[in-house]
Design a protein around this motif. Structure first.
Motif, PDB file in Angstrom:
ATOM      1  N   GLN A 268      32.411  41.448  42.445  1.00 18.34           N
ATOM      2  CA  GLN A 268      33.764  40.928  42.298  1.00 18.34           C
ATOM      3  C   GLN A 268      33.813  39.425  42.527  1.00 18.34           C
ATOM      4  OE1 GLN A 268      36.172  42.814  41.178  1.00 18.34           O
ATOM      5  NE2 GLN A 268      37.647  41.111  41.168  1.00 18.34           N
ATOM      6  N   CYS A 269      32.997  38.949  43.467  1.00 24.78           N
ATOM      7  CA  CYS A 269      32.954  37.495  43.712  1.00 24.78           C
ATOM      8  C   CYS A 269      32.406  36.747  42.499  1.00 24.78           C
ATOM      9  CB  CYS A 269      32.106  37.219  44.945  1.00 24.78           C
ATOM     10  SG  CYS A 269      32.847  37.723  46.504  1.00 24.78           S
ATOM     11  N   GLU A 272      35.056  36.624  39.900  1.00 21.02           N
ATOM     12  CA  GLU A 272      36.073  35.619  40.221  1.00 21.02           C
ATOM     13  C   GLU A 272      35.544  34.198  40.004  1.00 21.02           C
ATOM     14  OE1 GLU A 272      37.372  36.383  44.135  1.00 21.02           O
ATOM     15  OE2 GLU A 272      38.412  38.251  43.632  1.00 21.02           O
ATOM     16  N   VAL A 275      35.916  33.037  36.432  1.00 16.12           N
ATOM     17  CA  VAL A 275      37.251  32.697  35.940  1.00 16.12           C
ATOM     18  C   VAL A 275      37.420  31.193  35.743  1.00 16.12           C
ATOM     19  CG1 VAL A 275      39.709  32.778  36.494  1.00 16.12           C
ATOM     20  CG2 VAL A 275      38.281  34.782  36.885  1.00 16.12           C
ATOM     21  N   VAL A 297      42.558  39.220  37.231  1.00 17.60           N
ATOM     22  CA  VAL A 297      41.324  39.265  38.009  1.00 17.60           C
ATOM     23  C   VAL A 297      41.499  38.583  39.349  1.00 17.60           C
ATOM     24  CG1 VAL A 297      38.921  38.525  38.044  1.00 17.60           C
ATOM     25  CG2 VAL A 297      39.909  39.427  35.945  1.00 17.60           C
ATOM     26  N   GLU A 298      42.207  37.454  39.386  1.00 14.91           N
ATOM     27  CA  GLU A 298      42.380  36.714  40.634  1.00 14.91           C
ATOM     28  C   GLU A 298      43.267  37.469  41.616  1.00 14.91           C
ATOM     29  OE1 GLU A 298      43.937  33.039  39.326  1.00 14.91           O
ATOM     30  OE2 GLU A 298      41.973  32.120  38.956  1.00 14.91           O
ATOM     31  N   ASN A 299      44.263  38.186  41.112  1.00 14.60           N
ATOM     32  CA  ASN A 299      45.224  38.856  41.984  1.00 14.60           C
ATOM     33  C   ASN A 299      44.972  40.355  42.086  1.00 14.60           C
ATOM     34  OD1 ASN A 299      46.571  36.377  42.288  1.00 14.60           O
ATOM     35  ND2 ASN A 299      47.731  36.721  40.390  1.00 14.60           N
ATOM     36  N   GLU A 301      43.102  42.052  44.114  1.00 11.61           N
ATOM     37  CA  GLU A 301      43.065  42.569  45.480  1.00 11.61           C
ATOM     38  C   GLU A 301      44.383  42.334  46.218  1.00 11.61           C
ATOM     39  OE1 GLU A 301      39.796  40.790  47.374  1.00 11.61           O
ATOM     40  OE2 GLU A 301      38.265  41.771  46.140  1.00 11.61           O
ATOM     41  N   SER A 314      38.247  42.728  34.476  1.00 11.03           N
ATOM     42  CA  SER A 314      36.907  42.246  34.819  1.00 11.03           C
ATOM     43  C   SER A 314      35.964  42.366  33.626  1.00 11.03           C
ATOM     44  CB  SER A 314      36.359  43.036  36.011  1.00 11.03           C
ATOM     45  OG  SER A 314      37.189  42.872  37.134  1.00 11.03           O
ATOM     46  N   THR A 317      36.735  39.715  31.109  1.00 12.08           N
ATOM     47  CA  THR A 317      36.241  38.406  31.564  1.00 12.08           C
ATOM     48  C   THR A 317      34.743  38.277  31.342  1.00 12.08           C
ATOM     49  OG1 THR A 317      37.985  38.328  33.238  1.00 12.08           O
ATOM     50  CG2 THR A 317      36.093  36.855  33.534  1.00 12.08           C
TER      51      THR A 317
END
Length: 454
Positions: A268-269, A272, A275, A297-299, A301, A314, A317
C-alpha cells in the motif's frame, strides 16, 4: 583639274569638321591618343600645300597619310572601373593571402614564382591595374596553393579565424561584443552546451524512470510474497480445521498473519508513492481524468469506502504507472540515449577536425544530420527491442536496450549496414521461395500432362 579637286575636297572638310559618327553608349570606353589638329602630320600637309601648289599629288599623299594616322589610335592601358572587377576575384585574393600565411606558418615548401604571383596580384588589384593576363596567372597560382594545403581548405581556414566586425549580429552587438570568435570555437561551444543539456534531461528522466520502476518492482515482489504466504496459511488452516492441535502450527500461522500484514502495508505504501509519481506526468500532459482514482487511493484508509473500491483504485494506479513506464522505456529513453550517442560521435570528430584545421561551415550541416540519425537509430532500437531480444546474433539478448540505443546512435553507419543486409536477405529469400514454387508448379503440370497422355 587635280588642283581644283583637291581644293574642293579640302573645302568640304573645312565645312563639316564635326560630321563624325557618335560612339555608342554601350561600347567600352577606351582612351585613345588621337592626333590633334596641330599635330606634326597636319603641319606637314599645310606646308605641302604652300610649297607645292602646282604638284598636288604629293599633297594628296600627305593628306591620305594624315587620315590614316588619325584613324590609327594608340591604346593606353588604363585603370579599370572597380565595378567591373568581380567580387569573386576580390574574395579569391583575400583567400590566397590566408592560404599563403598558413603555408608559411607551417613551413611548407612553395615555389617563389607562386608567391610573387600572389603578392603582385594583390597590389595590382589595389592599384586598379587588373588585366586578363594577371587573372590567368593568379588563378594558376591559386590552384597551386589549394594543392599545397590539402586536406585543409580555404573554408576550413576561414572557419578557424575570428569573424570580422561587419558580420557581428545584432544580438552580439546588444551584448556589447564588437567581434565574434572563430566558427570552429563557436560550434564547439554550441555542441558542448547541447550535449550538457541533453545529459541533464537524460539524468532527470532516468531518475524518474528508476523511481517508478523500483516502486512497481516492489509491488510485484510484494504480490508474489503475499501469494506464497497466503498459500502456506491456507495449508495450515486445513491442518487446524482437521482438529490437529499443534503449538508450532499455531505459532507459524500467527507469524504468517503478521508477515501478510507487513507485506500488505508495504504494498500500500508503494502504491501511495506511485500517486505523486503519476501526477507529474498528468500535469505535463494535462491529463486530469485520473484524479478521482488518486484521491481514492490516498483516502482509502481514512474513509469508510469498501475494500473492493480501494483495490480497484490501486489496480488502476498500478496499470497506469506501468503504461507510463512502457512509454518511457520504449520511446523516450532510447531516443535520448541515441541522441547522446550522436553527440558523443560529433564531439570526438570535432577534436580531430579542429586539430587538423579541416572544420568548415558545411561540417555543421553534416554533424546536425548525424545527430538526427543517432536519435532515429536509438528510437528504432526501442521500437524493435522485442524482436531484437529474440535474435541470438551478436549477443544482443545480453545487452540492455539503453546501451544498445547508445551504441546505435554512436555507430549509425554500422546499424544501417545491418538494416540493408537484412533487407537484401529478406528479398533474396522471397525470390528463392517464389522460384521454387514456380519450379514445383511446372513439374506438377508436366506430370499431369504425362498422365493424361497415358
Amino acid at each position: 583639274m587635280e588642283k581644283d579637286k583637291f581644293d574642293k575636297q579640302h573645302k568640304n572638310d573645312n565645312q563639316k569638321p564635326n560630321d563624325k559618327p557618335l560612339a555608342r553608349e554601350d561600347e567600352p570606353k577606351v582612351k585613345h591618343e588621337q592626333v590633334d589638329k596641330e599635330s606634326p602630320v597636319k603641319e606637314e600637309v599645310t606646308q605641302c600645300k604652300d610649297e607645292n601648289k602646282d604638284d598636288t599629288s604629293a599633297c594628296i599623299d600627305a593628306e591620305n597619310n594624315s587620315q590614316q594616322t588619325e584613324q590609327k589610335s594608340v591604346v593606353v592601358d588604363i585603370k579599370p572601373d572597380e565595378k567591373n572587377i568581380s567580387q569573386a576575384i576580390r574574395k579569391m585574393v583575400e583567400n590566397s593571402e590566408t592560404m599563403l600565411s598558413y603555408i608559411l606558418d607551417k613551413g611548407i615548401d612553395i615555389d617563389r614564382n607562386v608567391v610573387e604571383t600572389i603578392v603582385k596580384s594583390k597590389y595590382t588589384l589595389d592599384q586598379g591595374e587588373w588585366t586578363a593576363s594577371c587573372e590567368i596567372d593568379f588563378r594558376m597560382a591559386y590552384k597551386e596553393l589549394t594543392k599545397l594545403i590539402f586536406p585543409v581548405t580555404v573554408e576550413s581556414l576561414i572557419a578557424s579565424l575570428p569573424s570580422p566586425k561587419d558580420k557581428v549580429g545584432k544580438i552580439a552587438q546588444f551584448l556589447g561584443r564588437d567581434h565574434l570568435g572563430a566558427l570552429s570555437s563557436r560550434s564547439v561551444n554550441i555542441y558542448t552546451s547541447l550535449t550538457c543539456i541533453t545529459m541533464i534531461m537524460l539524468m532527470v528522466i532516468q531518475i524518474y524512470f528508476y523511481l517508478g520502476s523500483t516502486r512497481l518492482n516492489n509491488i510485484q515482489q510484494c504480490n508474489q510474497k503475499i501469494a506464497q504466504k497466503e498459500t502456506r496459511k491456507a495449508e495450515l488452516m486445513l491442518v487446524l480445521d482437521n482438529g490437529a492441535e499443534n503449538s508450532a502450527i499455531s505459532l507459524e500461522n500467527e507469524n504468517l498473519e503478521n508477515e501478510l500484514f507487513e507485506l500488505n502495508a508495504e504494498k500500500q505504501c508503494n502504491i501511495e508513492l506511485l500517486v505523486p509519481w503519476i501526477q507529474y506526468i498528468r500535469n505535463i500532459t494535462f491529463n486530469q481524468n485520473g484524479n478521482d482514482i488518486v484521491s481514492d487511493v490516498e483516502n482509502a484508509e481514512n474513509t469508510t469506502a469498501a475494500a473492493e473500491d480501494a483495490l480497484i483504485a490501486s489496480v488502476e494506479t498500478i496499470q497506469e504507472a506501468q503504461s507510463y513506464l512502457l512509454i518511457l522505456g520504449i520511446y523516450i529513453l532510447p531516443l535520448i540515449y541515441g541522441l547522446i550517442g550522436g553527440f558523443t560521435f560529433v564531439l570526438r570528430e570535432l577534436i580531430s577536425e579542429i586539430r587538423g584545421l579541416t572544420f568548415s561551415r558545411g561540417t555543421n550541416t553534416k554533424y546536425l544530420l548525424r545527430i538526427i540519425l543517432g536519435a532515429i537509430a536509438g528510437l528504432s532500437v526501442g521500437l524493435f527491442w522485442g524482436d531484437l531480444e529474440k535474435t541470438q546474433q551478436f549477443g544482443i539478448a545480453s545487452l540492455s536496450p539503453m546501451l544498445l540505443a547508445f551504441l546505435a546512435g554512436y555507430c549509425v553507419e554500422y546499424l544501417f549496414m545491418f538494416v540493408e543486409k537484412f533487407v537484401l536477405d529478406f528479398f533474396k529469400r522471397n525470390e528463392s521461395s517464389s522460384e521454387k514454387s514456380r519450379d514445383n508448379a511446372k513439374e506438377t503440370a508436366k506430370e499431369n500432362h504425362i498422365e493424361k497422355n497415358k
